[in-house]
Design an enzyme around this catalytic site. Structure first.
Site, short mmCIF file in Angstrom:
data_model
loop_
_atom_site.label_atom_id
_atom_site.label_comp_id
_atom_site.label_asym_id
_atom_site.label_seq_id
_atom_site.Cartn_x
_atom_site.Cartn_y
_atom_site.Cartn_z
N ASP A 70 0.86 -1.19 0.00
CA ASP A 70 0.00 0.00 0.00
C ASP A 70 0.89 1.23 0.00
OD1 ASP A 70 -2.47 -1.35 0.08
OD2 ASP A 70 -2.35 -1.58 2.25
N ASP A 101 -6.76 -1.82 -4.84
CA ASP A 101 -7.86 -1.55 -3.91
C ASP A 101 -8.85 -0.58 -4.53
OD1 ASP A 101 -6.49 -3.12 -2.06
OD2 ASP A 101 -5.59 -1.39 -1.06
#
Length: 179
Positions: free
Chosen positions: A135, A153
């Site tokens: 991330d 995502d």
């Protein structure tokens, strides 16, 4: 530059179509997967873990590794979750591929499923290669931070939203026709 040209050509072809072929659906999923992996490669190459780099007043680049699921669900597990979420992502990808093949006449559904498929495979690839999902996008306001996320995502969330909107549109269309 070639990637941008390929994406533009793909989008122009999709815009003029009423249905989305299975091959076009898979191509869109692969584009999402490639964009996701390229962005993660860039983050891994240019960022130091846990050290934010300001991009905008409300956004940082912040390299983090999430061994859990969305919002770090089960991130504190002993490691079993890596393979659980990998297998879950692969099973979901197989099911989504089947849905894409079955629903080629529903273009909005195919676009949504393609986004979800590309995102799911991007995160599965991270789990296999790094043991966790990479991330790097950190949105914040003052001292409140949204959980860090990535392109995969985002694609999954956009795809899920498109499915919900598509179903609402179908439901409202049916209810308006019945009156």
């Amino acid at each position: 530059m070639y990637l941008a040209m390929a994406i533009t050509a793909c989008l122009l072809n999709i815009k003029n179509m009423k249905t989305l072929s299975f091959v076009h659906s898979l191509a869109l999923a692969i584009i999402v997967l490639l964009l996701d992996q390229l962005s993660k490669w860039s983050a891994l190459s240019n960022l130091q873990q846990g050290i934010p780099e300001v991009v905008l007043p409300f956004m940082n680049w912040l390299l983090l590794f999430n061994p859990g699921a969305a919002f770090s669900f089960l991130a504190q597990g002993s490691g079993w979750q890596r393979w659980f979420f990998t297998i879950l992502g692969l099973v979901a990808s197989i099911y989504i591929t089947w849905l894409l093949h079955k629903n080629q006449k529903d273009m909005l559904l195919c676009i949504a499923l393609s986004l979800i498929l590309g995102g799911a495979l991007g995160n599965v690839l991270d789990r296999v290669m790094y043991g966790a999902v990479v991330d790097f996008i950190d949105l914040h306001y003052a001292n409140w931070h949204w959980p860090a996320f990535n392109i995969a995502d985002s694609a999954i969330c956009i795809g899920a939203t498109l499915i919900i909107l598509s179903e609402l549109r179908k439901s409202f269309g049916k209810s308006l026709q019945s009156h």
